[in-house]
Design a protein around this motif. Structure first.
Motif, PDB file in Angstrom:
ATOM      1  N   GLU A   1       0.712  11.603 -10.202  1.00  0.00           N
ATOM      2  CA  GLU A   1      -0.093  12.817 -10.111  1.00  0.00           C
ATOM      3  C   GLU A   1       0.783  14.059 -10.254  1.00  0.00           C
ATOM      4  OE1 GLU A   1      -2.707  14.874  -6.639  1.00  0.00           O
ATOM      5  OE2 GLU A   1      -3.099  12.757  -7.017  1.00  0.00           O
TER       6      GLU A   1
ATOM      7  N   ALA B   1       2.295   1.659  -3.485  1.00  0.00           N
ATOM      8  CA  ALA B   1       1.247   2.077  -4.423  1.00  0.00           C
ATOM      9  C   ALA B   1       0.908   3.552  -4.227  1.00  0.00           C
ATOM     10  CB  ALA B   1      -0.002   1.217  -4.242  1.00  0.00           C
ATOM     11  N   ASN B   2       0.809   3.993  -3.000  1.00  0.00           N
ATOM     12  CA  ASN B   2       0.509   5.402  -2.723  1.00  0.00           C
ATOM     13  C   ASN B   2       1.637   6.310  -3.199  1.00  0.00           C
ATOM     14  OD1 ASN B   2      -2.016   4.954  -1.594  1.00  0.00           O
ATOM     15  ND2 ASN B   2      -1.176   4.648   0.453  1.00  0.00           N
ATOM     16  N   GLU B   3       2.887   5.874  -3.025  1.00  0.00           N
ATOM     17  CA  GLU B   3       4.026   6.668  -3.500  1.00  0.00           C
ATOM     18  C   GLU B   3       3.995   6.801  -5.016  1.00  0.00           C
ATOM     19  OE1 GLU B   3       7.472   4.729  -1.931  1.00  0.00           O
ATOM     20  OE2 GLU B   3       7.140   5.476   0.093  1.00  0.00           O
TER      21      GLU B   3
ATOM     22  N   MET C   1       0.832  -1.204   0.000  1.00  0.00           N
ATOM     23  CA  MET C   1       0.000   0.000   0.000  1.00  0.00           C
ATOM     24  C   MET C   1       0.871   1.260   0.000  1.00  0.00           C
ATOM     25  SD  MET C   1      -3.189  -0.544  -0.302  1.00  0.00           S
ATOM     26  CE  MET C   1      -3.792   1.050   0.160  1.00  0.00           C
ATOM     27  N   LYS C   2       1.948   1.249   0.777  1.00  0.00           N
ATOM     28  CA  LYS C   2       2.838   2.403   0.839  1.00  0.00           C
ATOM     29  C   LYS C   2       3.459   2.649  -0.537  1.00  0.00           C
ATOM     30  CE  LYS C   2       6.946   4.206   3.074  1.00  0.00           C
ATOM     31  NZ  LYS C   2       8.092   3.919   3.907  1.00  0.00           N
TER      32      LYS C   2
ATOM     33  N   ALA D   1       1.385   6.508  -6.999  1.00  0.00           N
ATOM     34  CA  ALA D   1       0.242   7.345  -7.386  1.00  0.00           C
ATOM     35  C   ALA D   1       0.580   8.816  -7.205  1.00  0.00           C
ATOM     36  CB  ALA D   1      -0.988   6.968  -6.566  1.00  0.00           C
ATOM     37  N   GLY D   2       1.261   9.150  -6.128  1.00  0.00           N
ATOM     38  CA  GLY D   2       1.659  10.534  -5.899  1.00  0.00           C
ATOM     39  C   GLY D   2       2.631  11.030  -6.956  1.00  0.00           C
TER      40      GLY D   2
END
Length: 122
Positions: A19, A11-13, A8-9, A15-16
């Protein structure tokens, strides 16, 4: 930290980073704030709504907006993948629902049984 937390960490990185890259490029996708695409969609929406209400709308402006949106969509589609993304192997098909091959099926749908064969001589 478990495997799921690490995934999850990561994937969030990613995605950031994606973006941030989109925001810096000036390109954007519908549904997210900012960017040239969002402004074009907003203007096109106003134009279509005005036309719907019977107000005069410039067809040349509509065509221009649609063309610019098409150009942005092509730029996004041809953009290189984000760092760390692995391209699919050549000849592979994108993930999605698979369709069975044409021809007779291998059996009845799940949950259904086939009727017994007729008795001999019937």
């Amino acid at each position: 930290m478990g495997f799921f937390d690490k995934a999850m960490k990561t994937a969030n990185e990613l995605a950031g980073k994606a973006e941030t890259a989109l925001a810096q490029s000036g390109l954007n996708v519908p549904g997210t704030p900012g960017g040239e695409a969002a402004k074009l969609y907003q203007e096109l929406g106003r134009l279509v709504h005005a036309e719907h209400r019977g107000e005069p709308a410039d067809p040349a402006r509509r065509s221009e907006l649609l063309q610019r949106l098409d150009t942005l969509a092509e730029q996004i589609a041809s953009a290189p993948p984000p760092p760390g993304a692995t391209p699919p192997p050549p000849g592979s098909t994108p993930p999605g629902p698979s369709t069975p091959p044409p021809g007779p099926s291998a059996g009845p749908p799940p949950g259904l049984s086939t009727p017994p064969p007729p008795p001999p001589g019937a």
